[in-house]
Write a protein that holds these residues in place. Structure first.
Motif, PDB file in Angstrom:
ATOM      1  N   GLY A 350       0.825  -1.214   0.000  1.00 49.96           N
ATOM      2  CA  GLY A 350       0.000   0.000   0.000  1.00 49.96           C
ATOM      3  C   GLY A 350       0.851   1.253   0.000  1.00 49.96           C
ATOM      4  O   GLY A 350       0.600   2.191  -0.771  1.00 49.96           O
ATOM      5  N   TYR A 351       1.892   1.277   0.856  1.00 50.15           N
ATOM      6  CA  TYR A 351       2.778   2.441   0.848  1.00 50.15           C
ATOM      7  C   TYR A 351       3.661   2.457  -0.389  1.00 50.15           C
ATOM      8  O   TYR A 351       4.090   3.523  -0.847  1.00 50.15           O
ATOM      9  N   VAL A 369      -5.722   6.033  -1.006  1.00 53.43           N
ATOM     10  CA  VAL A 369      -4.588   5.102  -0.963  1.00 53.43           C
ATOM     11  C   VAL A 369      -3.878   5.187   0.382  1.00 53.43           C
ATOM     12  O   VAL A 369      -3.520   4.175   0.992  1.00 53.43           O
ATOM     13  N   MET A 370      -3.679   6.416   0.891  1.00 52.21           N
ATOM     14  CA  MET A 370      -2.979   6.587   2.172  1.00 52.21           C
ATOM     15  C   MET A 370      -3.819   6.090   3.341  1.00 52.21           C
ATOM     16  O   MET A 370      -3.278   5.571   4.324  1.00 52.21           O
ATOM     17  N   ILE A 371      -5.142   6.230   3.262  1.00 53.68           N
ATOM     18  CA  ILE A 371      -6.009   5.684   4.313  1.00 53.68           C
ATOM     19  C   ILE A 371      -5.849   4.162   4.393  1.00 53.68           C
ATOM     20  O   ILE A 371      -5.673   3.588   5.475  1.00 53.68           O
ATOM     21  N   LEU A 372      -5.905   3.505   3.231  1.00 53.88           N
ATOM     22  CA  LEU A 372      -5.780   2.044   3.220  1.00 53.88           C
ATOM     23  C   LEU A 372      -4.399   1.597   3.692  1.00 53.88           C
ATOM     24  O   LEU A 372      -4.265   0.629   4.448  1.00 53.88           O
ATOM     25  N   PHE A 440      11.269  10.921  -5.407  1.00 56.90           N
ATOM     26  CA  PHE A 440      10.492  10.469  -4.242  1.00 56.90           C
ATOM     27  C   PHE A 440       9.977   9.057  -4.471  1.00 56.90           C
ATOM     28  O   PHE A 440       9.917   8.247  -3.536  1.00 56.90           O
ATOM     29  N   SER A 441       9.608   8.746  -5.715  1.00 57.94           N
ATOM     30  CA  SER A 441       9.154   7.389  -6.026  1.00 57.94           C
ATOM     31  C   SER A 441      10.246   6.374  -5.732  1.00 57.94           C
ATOM     32  O   SER A 441       9.993   5.314  -5.146  1.00 57.94           O
ATOM     33  N   ALA A 442      11.478   6.697  -6.127  1.00 63.22           N
ATOM     34  CA  ALA A 442      12.596   5.788  -5.886  1.00 63.22           C
ATOM     35  C   ALA A 442      12.805   5.565  -4.389  1.00 63.22           C
ATOM     36  O   ALA A 442      13.015   4.429  -3.940  1.00 63.22           O
ATOM     37  N   ALA A 443      12.739   6.656  -3.601  1.00 65.17           N
ATOM     38  CA  ALA A 443      12.937   6.533  -2.152  1.00 65.17           C
ATOM     39  C   ALA A 443      11.839   5.693  -1.517  1.00 65.17           C
ATOM     40  O   ALA A 443      12.102   4.848  -0.643  1.00 65.17           O
ATOM     41  N   LEU A 444      10.594   5.893  -1.933  1.00 65.22           N
ATOM     42  CA  LEU A 444       9.473   5.128  -1.384  1.00 65.22           C
ATOM     43  C   LEU A 444       9.593   3.646  -1.738  1.00 65.22           C
ATOM     44  O   LEU A 444       9.276   2.763  -0.930  1.00 65.22           O
ATOM     45  N   ILE A 445      10.071   3.360  -2.942  1.00 60.04           N
ATOM     46  CA  ILE A 445      10.244   1.962  -3.348  1.00 60.04           C
ATOM     47  C   ILE A 445      11.340   1.301  -2.520  1.00 60.04           C
ATOM     48  O   ILE A 445      11.208   0.139  -2.098  1.00 60.04           O
ATOM     49  N   VAL A 446      12.429   2.025  -2.240  1.00 58.21           N
ATOM     50  CA  VAL A 446      13.531   1.472  -1.446  1.00 58.21           C
ATOM     51  C   VAL A 446      13.055   1.069  -0.050  1.00 58.21           C
ATOM     52  O   VAL A 446      13.302  -0.057   0.404  1.00 58.21           O
ATOM     53  N   VAL A 447      12.360   1.970   0.654  1.00 54.78           N
ATOM     54  CA  VAL A 447      11.924   1.653   2.022  1.00 54.78           C
ATOM     55  C   VAL A 447      10.862   0.555   2.003  1.00 54.78           C
ATOM     56  O   VAL A 447      10.782  -0.263   2.937  1.00 54.78           O
ATOM     57  N   THR A 448      10.061   0.507   0.930  1.00 51.33           N
ATOM     58  CA  THR A 448       9.049  -0.546   0.818  1.00 51.33           C
ATOM     59  C   THR A 448       9.702  -1.917   0.634  1.00 51.33           C
ATOM     60  O   THR A 448       9.280  -2.910   1.245  1.00 51.33           O
ATOM     61  N   LEU A 449      10.733  -1.979  -0.199  1.00 48.96           N
ATOM     62  CA  LEU A 449      11.425  -3.248  -0.431  1.00 48.96           C
ATOM     63  C   LEU A 449      12.091  -3.765   0.846  1.00 48.96           C
ATOM     64  O   LEU A 449      12.138  -4.978   1.094  1.00 48.96           O
TER      65      LEU A 449
END
Length: 475
Positions: A350-351, A369-372, A440-449
């Motif tokens: 989700g994140y 999306v952020m609520i879910l 920002f997309s790249a950073a969010l993908i890194v922490v998600t992985l």
């Protein structure tokens, strides 16, 4: 006889509905979480009043982190020695007194000293508050009670910045600290009335050497992670993290030879606790990075105002609140292990979807999306915070809460560090002057992985883990 009667009445009075206990503890933690985030908004105004550069005001934040690093590990031992109600009440009082000193501070050095004092109270409020709840609530009500403790951590960072803006605009920055006084006084009264004073059965020799070594290690790590998000502080950040790791290794060597170390790593041998610490730490990478990355994405990447960004990010608080009624029934039906495996994947992905946000997305869709995402992650942390203590013996509960809270704080800071480093790396690789939405997309993908790897550890929970708490064994 009179004394026994008084104790019986006091015990009866001190055993309220678990929701009352949970709300008292959650309110104290909410006060602390709001205070930490409100201050960041007011730093430029405070810098003008003190006649210093705005960048110099960061020491007002890091001095608080120093107190957290020093006193969180010691909080369990102190609670065992003097009683959880006594220490929790004293922690709120110290926090109030520190807030008053902060509000009255005439100079930046005076503010730093006041923040150190205030942080000592805040450091004890977190683990001792959790300890109060663990010792006051029946196991069948633990899920519902723990879910209240998530609310301060999720709501505080969201409502803090806009509240700070309102206070600075319409009042004065000193009111940021004064508002803690009436809230804290009410908290002290409620703790005195409703909370029992549990003490450890045995009080072992205090680990002063471990106290110093762990304090140096954790302070260096927290400061190092925090500075990673500041421009031009790369070498300082790396040096501090290296220093923290070195002292951490020294502490591990010390702890192996001490009968009662300040941070008891032998707790990691308890299956449910050790697995929860590791899996929860990995998942908290995302929780720590999210309040840092999303507001910047909306303001820098999309050009939103702070007010517009604040309205969107409040979705995370809404999601956490919506989760509460669903946690207990789902745990009862699926059990903790199945819930953690399935929900962990959903929450982390989700994140990860937030990486797809672009300026042409409608606000309502990003809000949904952020609520879910927040719904699933709040559900996940309720499970981790509950199952962690399933196999902990009562005599080790204070050590366990101190240990768990220490790593929780450390991993939240690490999440900010990793998010900032990933963002800066993407900016450099793409040759951008300032961060773009793709960075920002790249950073969010890194922490998600990183967080998704917690799934491997979630499978390590026993199928019947926490059955007495969840009621899953009945199915």
């Amino acid at each position: 006889m009179a004394d026994q009667s008084f104790q019986a009445v006091a015990a009866e009075r001190a055993a309220p509905n678990f929701r009352v206990t949970a709300m008292i503890v959650a309110s104290a933690m909410l006060m602390e979480n709001i205070d930490a985030t409100v201050l960041a908004t007011a730093l430029p105004t405070m810098a003008r009043d003190f006649g210093v550069d705005a960048a110099a005001m960061s020491i007002a934040l890091t001095s608080y982190l120093l107190s957290l690093a020093i006193f969180i590990p010691a909080s369990g031992r102190i609670a065992d020695r003097f009683g959880s109600r006594t220490v929790f009440r004293a922690a709120i009082f110290i926090f109030i007194l520190g807030s008053i000193f902060c509000a009255l501070a005439p100079t930046l050095p005076a503010l730093v000293v006041a923040r150190l004092f205030q942080g000592a109270g805040g450091a004890m409020m977190m683990p001792v508050g959790r300890l109060v709840l663990m010792r006051s609530v029946a196991r069948k009500d633990m899920v519902s009670a723990i879910s209240w403790l998530l609310i301060p951590a999720l709501i505080g960072p969201i409502i803090g910045p806009p509240l700070g803006g309102l206070i600075v605009t319409y009042l004065a920055w000193r009111w940021i600290f004064y508002i803690n006084v009436p809230i804290g006084i009410v908290g002290i009264l409620l703790v005195s009335i409703y909370i029992q004073n549990f003490q450890g059965s045995t009080v072992e020799r205090f680990d002063w050497i471990g106290f110093v070594i762990s304090g140096v290690s954790l302070s260096a790590l927290l400061f190092g992670f925090e500075l990673a998000s500041h421009q031009g502080q790369g070498m300082t950040s790396v040096s501090l993290v290296a220093c923290g790791c070195l002292f951490g290794l020294l502490y591990l060597r010390h702890a192996r030879n001490h009968p009662a170390p300040i941070l008891d790593f032998s707790l990691m041998k308890v299956p449910s606790f050790g697995t929860s610490v590791i899996a929860g730490s990995l998942t908290r990478i995302t929780q720590g990075a999210q309040p840092f990355l999303l507001p910047l994405l909306f303001q820098i990447g999309f050009g939103y105002t702070a007010a517009q960004a604040g309205k969107l990010v409040i979705a995370t608080a809404v999601g956490a609140l919506l989760m509460r009624p669903f946690a207990k029934p789902v745990y009862r039906y699926l059990g903790f292990r199945n819930s953690l495996v399935v929900n962990g994947v959903l929450g982390t992905i989700g994140y990860g979807l937030c990486a797809a946000f672009r300026p042409d997305w409608p606000d309502w869709l990003m809000f949904a999306v952020m609520i879910l995402s927040a719904f699933f992650l709040a559900f996940q942390f309720t499970a981790y915070n509950t199952i962690a203590y399933d196999e902990i013996e009562p005599g080790r509960m204070s050590s366990a809460t101190s240990f768990y809270t220490t790593f929780q704080q450390l991993m939240l800071s690490l999440g900010i560090c990793i998010g900032a480093l990933a963002l800066q790396a993407s900016v450099t690789m793409n040759g951008n002057v300032e961060p773009q939405p793709t960075d920002f997309s790249a950073a969010l993908i890194v922490v998600t992985l990183i967080s998704i790897t917690a799934t491997v550890w979630n499978f390590r929970f026993k199928p019947n883990a926490g059955a007495e708490i969840s009621g899953h064994h009945a199915h």
